[in-house]
Design a protein around this motif. Sequence first.
Motif, short mmCIF file in Angstrom:
data_model
loop_
_atom_site.label_atom_id
_atom_site.label_comp_id
_atom_site.label_asym_id
_atom_site.label_seq_id
_atom_site.Cartn_x
_atom_site.Cartn_y
_atom_site.Cartn_z
N ALA A 69 0.86 -1.19 0.00
CA ALA A 69 0.00 0.00 0.00
C ALA A 69 0.89 1.23 0.00
CB ALA A 69 -0.91 -0.02 1.22
N ARG A 70 0.93 1.92 -1.11
CA ARG A 70 1.89 3.02 -1.29
C ARG A 70 1.21 4.27 -1.83
NH1 ARG A 70 7.00 -0.60 -3.67
NH2 ARG A 70 7.10 -1.96 -1.84
N ALA A 83 1.89 12.37 -2.93
CA ALA A 83 2.97 13.35 -3.05
C ALA A 83 3.29 13.62 -4.52
CB ALA A 83 4.22 12.85 -2.32
N GLU A 84 3.32 12.57 -5.33
CA GLU A 84 3.58 12.77 -6.77
C GLU A 84 2.47 13.58 -7.41
OE1 GLU A 84 6.12 8.64 -7.59
OE2 GLU A 84 3.99 8.73 -8.06
N ALA A 85 1.22 13.31 -7.03
CA ALA A 85 0.10 14.07 -7.59
C ALA A 85 0.16 15.54 -7.18
CB ALA A 85 -1.23 13.45 -7.14
N CYS A 132 -0.85 6.51 7.49
CA CYS A 132 0.38 6.15 6.76
C CYS A 132 1.06 4.94 7.41
CB CYS A 132 1.35 7.32 6.67
SG CYS A 132 0.61 8.85 6.05
N CYS A 133 0.27 3.97 7.85
CA CYS A 133 0.78 2.85 8.64
C CYS A 133 1.72 1.95 7.85
CB CYS A 133 -0.39 2.02 9.18
SG CYS A 133 -1.57 2.93 10.17
N SER A 134 1.36 1.66 6.61
CA SER A 134 2.13 0.67 5.85
C SER A 134 3.56 1.11 5.57
CB SER A 134 1.43 0.35 4.53
OG SER A 134 1.41 1.49 3.68
N LEU A 135 3.84 2.41 5.65
CA LEU A 135 5.19 2.91 5.40
C LEU A 135 6.20 2.25 6.32
CD1 LEU A 135 6.72 5.12 3.70
CD2 LEU A 135 6.49 6.58 5.71
N ALA A 136 5.80 1.95 7.55
CA ALA A 136 6.72 1.36 8.53
C ALA A 136 7.11 -0.07 8.16
CB ALA A 136 6.10 1.38 9.92
N LEU A 137 6.40 -0.69 7.21
CA LEU A 137 6.68 -2.07 6.82
C LEU A 137 7.36 -2.17 5.45
CD1 LEU A 137 3.31 -3.68 7.97
CD2 LEU A 137 5.50 -3.59 9.20
N GLN A 138 7.71 -1.02 4.88
CA GLN A 138 8.33 -1.02 3.56
C GLN A 138 9.85 -0.98 3.67
OE1 GLN A 138 6.37 2.29 1.65
NE2 GLN A 138 4.37 1.29 1.77
N ASP A 139 10.53 -1.37 2.59
CA ASP A 139 11.99 -1.41 2.63
C ASP A 139 12.56 0.01 2.60
OD1 ASP A 139 12.46 -0.51 -0.18
OD2 ASP A 139 11.58 -2.44 -0.68
N ASP A 162 12.74 5.92 1.68
CA ASP A 162 13.50 7.12 1.31
C ASP A 162 12.86 7.81 0.11
OD1 ASP A 162 15.34 6.81 3.32
OD2 ASP A 162 16.82 5.77 2.07
N ARG A 163 12.47 7.05 -0.86
CA ARG A 163 11.85 7.64 -2.06
C ARG A 163 10.56 8.36 -1.69
NH1 ARG A 163 9.40 4.06 -7.09
NH2 ARG A 163 8.74 5.80 -8.41
N THR A 164 9.75 7.71 -0.86
CA THR A 164 8.47 8.31 -0.47
C THR A 164 8.67 9.57 0.35
OG1 THR A 164 7.34 6.18 -0.53
CG2 THR A 164 6.33 7.92 0.79
N LEU A 165 9.54 9.52 1.35
CA LEU A 165 9.71 10.67 2.22
C LEU A 165 10.35 11.85 1.50
CD1 LEU A 165 10.72 9.12 5.66
CD2 LEU A 165 8.47 9.73 4.77
N ASP A 166 11.22 11.59 0.54
CA ASP A 166 11.76 12.68 -0.28
C ASP A 166 10.63 13.41 -1.00
OD1 ASP A 166 14.36 12.20 0.44
OD2 ASP A 166 14.86 11.04 -1.36
N LEU A 167 9.69 12.67 -1.55
CA LEU A 167 8.57 13.27 -2.28
C LEU A 167 7.62 14.00 -1.33
CD1 LEU A 167 7.89 10.30 -4.72
CD2 LEU A 167 8.60 12.60 -5.41
N VAL A 168 7.35 13.39 -0.17
CA VAL A 168 6.47 14.03 0.81
C VAL A 168 7.05 15.37 1.26
CG1 VAL A 168 5.56 13.82 3.16
CG2 VAL A 168 5.41 11.89 1.58
N ALA A 169 8.36 15.41 1.50
CA ALA A 169 9.00 16.66 1.91
C ALA A 169 8.94 17.69 0.79
CB ALA A 169 10.45 16.38 2.31
N ARG A 170 9.20 17.28 -0.42
CA ARG A 170 9.15 18.22 -1.55
C ARG A 170 7.75 18.77 -1.76
NH1 ARG A 170 10.90 15.33 -6.72
NH2 ARG A 170 10.08 17.29 -7.58
N ALA A 171 6.74 17.94 -1.53
CA ALA A 171 5.36 18.36 -1.75
C ALA A 171 4.81 19.20 -0.60
CB ALA A 171 4.48 17.13 -1.96
N GLY A 172 5.55 19.33 0.50
CA GLY A 172 5.09 20.13 1.62
C GLY A 172 3.94 19.51 2.38
N ILE A 173 3.86 18.18 2.39
CA ILE A 173 2.76 17.47 3.06
C ILE A 173 3.05 17.35 4.54
CG2 ILE A 173 1.61 15.22 3.23
CD1 ILE A 173 2.10 14.90 0.21
N GLY A 174 2.01 17.57 5.37
CA GLY A 174 2.10 17.29 6.80
C GLY A 174 1.50 15.94 7.10
N VAL A 175 1.99 15.27 8.13
CA VAL A 175 1.54 13.92 8.49
C VAL A 175 1.06 13.91 9.94
CG1 VAL A 175 2.22 11.52 8.78
CG2 VAL A 175 3.05 12.83 6.80
N VAL A 176 -0.09 13.30 10.15
CA VAL A 176 -0.60 13.13 11.52
C VAL A 176 -0.73 11.63 11.80
CG1 VAL A 176 -3.00 13.42 10.72
CG2 VAL A 176 -2.47 13.63 13.15
#
Length: 439
Positions: free
Chosen positions: A242-243, A249-251, A266-273, A278-292
Amino acid sequence: MSDAARLDLPESGYVLANATVPSAVTSGTINHMGDGLGRADLLIERGEIASVAPCGLLVGRDDLPAIDLDGGLVLPAFVDMHTHLDKGHIWPRKPNPDGTFPGALTAVSEDRPARWSAQDLRRRMDFALRTAHAHGTAMVRTHLDSIPPQEAISWPVFQEVRRDWADRIEIQASALYGVESLLQPGFLDHIADIVRDAGGTLGAVTYMIEGLESSLDALFQAASRRGLDLDFHVDETADPQARSLRLIAEAALRNRFKGRIVCGHCCSLALQDAEEVDRTLDLVARAGIGVVSLPLCNMYLMDRQAGRTPRWRGVTLLHEMRGRGIPVAVASDNTRDPFYAYGDLDMVEVFTQAVRILHLDHPVGDWIRTVTVTPAQMLGDPMRGRIDAGLPADLVLFRTRNWNELCARPSGPRRVLRAGQEIGRNLPDYRELDDLMEP
């Protein structure tokens, strides 16, 4: 400061002397003590914080009575940025049969069409808000189930409740529905117009469906046309495939979205390689997304199997996110409903449990921002969740003097000040809702 007697606080002004204040929530001058805490005096005048100064500087003036807090911790009123007031307190009439996520979905889908009238919603929402108010919360965002025909009931009730509570809690709302609803002709424009007219936030529950990217593009574009922010429920599952967080972030980047974006769970992120993380968090940071993160609810739901001890905590990667500059918060989520059988919209409980579950300690440092400054900023109100001159004196006073004492005894004595005056802390009795719980 006595534990029992109500404080006599003159409206004209007084000093809260010898207070312990987190440096993360103030720009005032304090005597630093370590672990993000310092001692200060707070001058309160006509319902506002007039000054934050080192201990002793504001005490001794004849015209300013002083209340000695004896080192007691002072926090700003809390911001609970992810709740479900429309679901709250239905547990007695519709419990989760097995505590699982599918069990919760089934229970709510049965209760909603049968019981969620305007009167039912209004009473349960008011009960929840009275509870949050007594615990010291000043700002709440609730998600509203917006699957037709429920949207025609819930959004007008939300607007009524928001008006009724305007002088006590600032209430926001975000539309909630499965992302597959966006494939239905006309649904997106219909719900986006309702949200715009109600001054709400657009959103969806995202998971890996065919055509997710195009659905996200349509959602971002609908929000942009109407000037709406976005708040998603994301990847609330133990499936490492589940990604949708990455796809959101890409959208956001692809559509050059200018509004605020929040992603919850964003639970499944903790189970990914590590490479995918790294790829996901780079995009989330670039997109300015906040996470709760919703640690209480996800500890309850995730990795639950009958007769088997859970193997993981169900929470997302807050440390790694914060290390990349991604805004992070924690919140209550569900309360006494099939998605979480417990909870009381008490942000002291949420914060202290988050410290334990997510290891937000050694040091605690500035993690108090996750229930104060940061969620306020993510919800578009950067002046809430702070203790600074010129802001309303919306404060929570504790007998505990540091993070260790607070986390060891989160249910200990506290006082809640709104506009500089102490409010009553009598919690509503569950019996008030008994007639709504009858079969």
